[in-house]
Design a protein around this motif. Structure first.
Motif, mmCIF file in Angstrom:
data_model
loop_
_atom_site.group_PDB
_atom_site.id
_atom_site.type_symbol
_atom_site.label_atom_id
_atom_site.label_comp_id
_atom_site.label_asym_id
_atom_site.label_seq_id
_atom_site.Cartn_x
_atom_site.Cartn_y
_atom_site.Cartn_z
ATOM 1 N N THR A 157 -6.634 11.859 57.181
ATOM 2 C CA THR A 157 -6.453 12.842 58.246
ATOM 3 C C THR A 157 -5.041 13.415 58.249
ATOM 4 O O THR A 157 -4.852 14.633 58.345
ATOM 5 N N ALA A 158 -4.048 12.558 58.123
ATOM 6 C CA ALA A 158 -2.659 13.026 58.143
ATOM 7 C C ALA A 158 -2.367 13.935 56.957
ATOM 8 O O ALA A 158 -1.673 14.951 57.095
ATOM 9 N N VAL A 159 -2.903 13.587 55.796
ATOM 10 C CA VAL A 159 -2.676 14.391 54.591
ATOM 11 C C VAL A 159 -3.279 15.784 54.762
ATOM 12 O O VAL A 159 -2.620 16.794 54.500
ATOM 13 N N LEU A 160 -4.533 15.827 55.200
ATOM 14 C CA LEU A 160 -5.209 17.107 55.392
ATOM 15 C C LEU A 160 -4.527 17.933 56.477
ATOM 16 O O LEU A 160 -4.308 19.140 56.314
ATOM 17 N N ASP A 161 -4.151 17.288 57.559
ATOM 18 C CA ASP A 161 -3.481 17.981 58.660
ATOM 19 C C ASP A 161 -2.135 18.539 58.208
ATOM 20 O O ASP A 161 -1.798 19.690 58.498
ATOM 21 N N PHE A 162 -1.365 17.751 57.469
ATOM 22 C CA PHE A 162 -0.056 18.218 57.002
ATOM 23 C C PHE A 162 -0.214 19.381 56.026
ATOM 24 O O PHE A 162 0.470 20.403 56.153
ATOM 25 N N ALA A 163 -1.122 19.261 55.071
ATOM 26 C CA ALA A 163 -1.283 20.303 54.059
ATOM 27 C C ALA A 163 -1.777 21.609 54.670
ATOM 28 O O ALA A 163 -1.189 22.676 54.437
ATOM 29 N N LEU A 164 -2.855 21.534 55.447
ATOM 30 C CA LEU A 164 -3.386 22.768 56.049
ATOM 31 C C LEU A 164 -2.442 23.322 57.117
ATOM 32 O O LEU A 164 -2.286 24.539 57.230
ATOM 33 N N GLY A 165 -1.808 22.451 57.873
ATOM 34 C CA GLY A 165 -0.855 22.900 58.892
ATOM 35 C C GLY A 165 0.349 23.598 58.276
ATOM 36 O O GLY A 165 0.807 24.634 58.771
ATOM 37 N N SER A 166 0.865 23.038 57.184
ATOM 38 C CA SER A 166 2.002 23.661 56.503
ATOM 39 C C SER A 166 1.613 25.006 55.912
ATOM 40 O O SER A 166 2.363 25.979 56.007
ATOM 41 N N LEU A 187 5.872 14.301 60.524
ATOM 42 C CA LEU A 187 6.350 14.762 59.221
ATOM 43 C C LEU A 187 6.682 16.249 59.255
ATOM 44 O O LEU A 187 7.691 16.679 58.690
ATOM 45 N N ARG A 188 5.865 17.038 59.936
ATOM 46 C CA ARG A 188 6.143 18.478 60.024
ATOM 47 C C ARG A 188 7.409 18.762 60.819
ATOM 48 O O ARG A 188 8.078 19.762 60.579
ATOM 49 N N ARG A 189 7.746 17.894 61.790
ATOM 50 C CA ARG A 189 9.027 18.058 62.499
ATOM 51 C C ARG A 189 10.201 17.710 61.593
ATOM 52 O O ARG A 189 11.244 18.359 61.627
ATOM 53 N N LEU A 190 10.034 16.669 60.772
ATOM 54 C CA LEU A 190 11.098 16.263 59.850
ATOM 55 C C LEU A 190 11.239 17.198 58.662
ATOM 56 O O LEU A 190 12.333 17.421 58.149
ATOM 57 N N LEU A 191 10.101 17.728 58.206
ATOM 58 C CA LEU A 191 10.081 18.586 57.032
ATOM 59 C C LEU A 191 9.262 19.836 57.311
ATOM 60 O O LEU A 191 8.080 19.904 56.968
ATOM 61 N N SER A 200 -3.150 14.928 63.990
ATOM 62 C CA SER A 200 -2.610 13.683 63.456
ATOM 63 C C SER A 200 -1.170 13.506 63.928
ATOM 64 O O SER A 200 -0.304 14.316 63.592
ATOM 65 N N PRO A 201 -0.872 12.441 64.676
ATOM 66 C CA PRO A 201 0.513 12.199 65.094
ATOM 67 C C PRO A 201 1.446 12.011 63.899
ATOM 68 O O PRO A 201 2.594 12.446 63.919
ATOM 69 N N ARG A 202 0.930 11.388 62.856
ATOM 70 C CA ARG A 202 1.734 11.158 61.661
ATOM 71 C C ARG A 202 2.112 12.488 60.997
ATOM 72 O O ARG A 202 3.261 12.699 60.605
ATOM 73 N N ALA A 203 1.145 13.386 60.868
ATOM 74 C CA ALA A 203 1.425 14.699 60.277
ATOM 75 C C ALA A 203 2.373 15.497 61.171
ATOM 76 O O ALA A 203 3.255 16.199 60.667
#
Length: 76
Positions: free
Chosen positions: A34-43, A65-69, A59-62
């Protein structure tokens, strides 16, 4: 030079309308991606690369990560 994010965006733009979003989210949760998909599509969405809206994965994890990167820094 193409990036993985380009490939994610192209795939989502091509097949996103045909994919059952509930099934996609269930699969992401079942495979712990979930975090991987959320980060990739969100980015990709942040960079204006998506023609279709991404599913709401929340995803809280994504999110951390999006706040950090932020997406803008992925190509620098």
């Amino acid at each position: 030079m193409r990036s993985i994010l380009d490939d994610v965006a192209v795939a989502w733009n091509r097949w996103g309308a045909a994919i059952d979003r509930d099934e996609l989210v269930a699969l992401a949760r079942t495979t712990d991606q979930t975090a991987v998909l959320d980060f990739a599509l969100g980015s990709a969405a942040d960079l204006g690369m998506l023609a279709l809206p991404a599913p709401e994965l929340r995803s809280p994890r994504a999110a951390r990560l999006r706040r950090l990167l932020p997406a803008e820094r992925l190509f620098t």
